[in-house]
Design a protein around this motif. Structure first.
Motif, PDB file in Angstrom:
ATOM      1  N   SER A   1       1.648   0.621  -6.467  1.00 35.04           N
ATOM      2  CA  SER A   1       2.533   1.568  -5.811  1.00 35.04           C
ATOM      3  C   SER A   1       2.139   1.777  -4.345  1.00 35.04           C
ATOM      4  O   SER A   1       2.995   1.759  -3.453  1.00 35.04           O
ATOM      5  CB  SER A   1       2.504   2.900  -6.561  1.00 35.04           C
ATOM      6  OG  SER A   1       3.260   3.867  -5.900  1.00 35.04           O
ATOM      7  N   VAL A   2       0.861   1.956  -4.093  1.00 29.87           N
ATOM      8  CA  VAL A   2       0.386   2.178  -2.726  1.00 29.87           C
ATOM      9  C   VAL A   2       0.598   0.927  -1.876  1.00 29.87           C
ATOM     10  O   VAL A   2       1.068   1.020  -0.735  1.00 29.87           O
ATOM     11  CB  VAL A   2      -1.103   2.603  -2.728  1.00 29.87           C
ATOM     12  CG1 VAL A   2      -1.690   2.558  -1.333  1.00 29.87           C
ATOM     13  CG2 VAL A   2      -1.247   3.981  -3.329  1.00 29.87           C
TER      14      VAL A   2
ATOM     15  N   SER B   1       2.827  -1.369  -2.263  1.00 24.46           N
ATOM     16  CA  SER B   1       4.263  -1.493  -2.019  1.00 24.46           C
ATOM     17  C   SER B   1       4.699  -0.601  -0.858  1.00 24.46           C
ATOM     18  O   SER B   1       5.479  -1.022   0.009  1.00 24.46           O
ATOM     19  CB  SER B   1       5.040  -1.139  -3.283  1.00 24.46           C
ATOM     20  OG  SER B   1       6.404  -1.311  -3.091  1.00 24.46           O
ATOM     21  N   ARG B   2       4.181   0.623  -0.822  1.00 28.21           N
ATOM     22  CA  ARG B   2       4.526   1.542   0.276  1.00 28.21           C
ATOM     23  C   ARG B   2       3.962   1.053   1.605  1.00 28.21           C
ATOM     24  O   ARG B   2       4.604   1.179   2.644  1.00 28.21           O
ATOM     25  CB  ARG B   2       4.044   2.944  -0.034  1.00 28.21           C
ATOM     26  CG  ARG B   2       4.957   3.652  -1.036  1.00 28.21           C
ATOM     27  CD  ARG B   2       4.538   5.064  -1.260  1.00 28.21           C
ATOM     28  NE  ARG B   2       3.448   4.996  -2.248  1.00 28.21           N
ATOM     29  CZ  ARG B   2       2.574   5.938  -2.487  1.00 28.21           C
ATOM     30  NH1 ARG B   2       2.616   7.067  -1.822  1.00 28.21           N
ATOM     31  NH2 ARG B   2       1.646   5.791  -3.398  1.00 28.21           N
ATOM     32  N   VAL B   3       2.755   0.499   1.572  1.00 30.57           N
ATOM     33  CA  VAL B   3       2.138  -0.012   2.801  1.00 30.57           C
ATOM     34  C   VAL B   3       2.940  -1.190   3.339  1.00 30.57           C
ATOM     35  O   VAL B   3       3.243  -1.265   4.531  1.00 30.57           O
ATOM     36  CB  VAL B   3       0.659  -0.410   2.537  1.00 30.57           C
ATOM     37  CG1 VAL B   3       0.097  -1.224   3.679  1.00 30.57           C
ATOM     38  CG2 VAL B   3      -0.186   0.826   2.293  1.00 30.57           C
TER      39      VAL B   3
ATOM     40  N   ALA C   1       6.038  -1.827   2.891  1.00 27.31           N
ATOM     41  CA  ALA C   1       7.334  -1.349   3.390  1.00 27.31           C
ATOM     42  C   ALA C   1       7.244  -0.892   4.844  1.00 27.31           C
ATOM     43  O   ALA C   1       8.236  -0.950   5.578  1.00 27.31           O
ATOM     44  CB  ALA C   1       7.851  -0.213   2.516  1.00 27.31           C
ATOM     45  N   ASP C   2       6.076  -0.460   5.274  1.00 23.79           N
ATOM     46  CA  ASP C   2       5.890   0.007   6.642  1.00 23.79           C
ATOM     47  C   ASP C   2       5.492  -1.099   7.620  1.00 23.79           C
ATOM     48  O   ASP C   2       5.380  -0.848   8.811  1.00 23.79           O
ATOM     49  CB  ASP C   2       4.833   1.109   6.682  1.00 23.79           C
ATOM     50  CG  ASP C   2       5.312   2.393   6.042  1.00 23.79           C
ATOM     51  OD1 ASP C   2       6.548   2.587   5.946  1.00 23.79           O
ATOM     52  OD2 ASP C   2       4.468   3.208   5.626  1.00 23.79           O
TER      53      ASP C   2
ATOM     54  N   ASP D   1       7.743  -6.971  -3.403  1.00 29.15           N
ATOM     55  CA  ASP D   1       8.202  -5.762  -4.095  1.00 29.15           C
ATOM     56  C   ASP D   1       8.420  -6.027  -5.577  1.00 29.15           C
ATOM     57  O   ASP D   1       7.992  -5.249  -6.427  1.00 29.15           O
ATOM     58  CB  ASP D   1       9.492  -5.236  -3.471  1.00 29.15           C
ATOM     59  CG  ASP D   1       9.288  -4.680  -2.073  1.00 29.15           C
ATOM     60  OD1 ASP D   1       8.151  -4.274  -1.759  1.00 29.15           O
ATOM     61  OD2 ASP D   1      10.264  -4.645  -1.305  1.00 29.15           O
TER      62      ASP D   1
ATOM     63  N   GLU E   1       6.105  -4.420  -8.669  1.00 28.07           N
ATOM     64  CA  GLU E   1       6.728  -3.643  -9.746  1.00 28.07           C
ATOM     65  C   GLU E   1       6.361  -4.190 -11.120  1.00 28.07           C
ATOM     66  O   GLU E   1       6.218  -3.428 -12.075  1.00 28.07           O
ATOM     67  CB  GLU E   1       8.252  -3.659  -9.605  1.00 28.07           C
ATOM     68  CG  GLU E   1       8.790  -2.822  -8.483  1.00 28.07           C
ATOM     69  CD  GLU E   1      10.297  -2.968  -8.341  1.00 28.07           C
ATOM     70  OE1 GLU E   1      10.959  -3.434  -9.304  1.00 28.07           O
ATOM     71  OE2 GLU E   1      10.811  -2.619  -7.272  1.00 28.07           O
TER      72      GLU E   1
END
Length: 105
Positions: free
Chosen positions: A26-27, A29-31, A33-34, A95, A99
């Motif tokens: 999860s982390v 994936s967020r990283v 995305a940025d 991504d 998941e």
């Protein structure tokens, strides 16, 4: 020089059961995305338990492919290319992989 980010995820039984694997995915994936959307940003993902799992993130594939390296004492990359890819070419593959990793192990 390109910015290369390679993520290694623990998928051992203990990590999966405690939620560490899902949290890491999860982390990450967020990283990702940025990250900037340019040809200079490259990314790769591998996971490990008693073996190491490299993932082919090539854009032409329907989904990432896993390659298992069972010898952790003499680690090698099973692919010469496509383990680290340009993020703008295959943004959906990391991504999708992140998941699915928590449920694969």
């Amino acid at each position: 020089m390109p910015a290369v980010f390679f993520f290694l995820i623990d998928v051992s039984m203990n990590a999966v059961q405690t939620g560490a694997t899902a949290g890491a995915c999860s982390v990450i994936s967020r990283v990702i995305a940025d990250f900037p959307e340019g040809p200079q940003t490259m990314v790769g993902i591998a996971s490990f338990d008693s073996s190491i799992h490299f993932y082919n993130l090539k854009r032409a594939l329907q989904q990432p492919l896993m390659f298992i390296v069972p010898d952790v004492q003499d680690v090698y990359t099973p692919l010469q290319t496509d383990v680290i890819v340009q993020l703008f070419e295959c943004r959906q593959h990391p991504d999708l992989l992140l998941e699915s990793i928590p449920t694969m192990f």
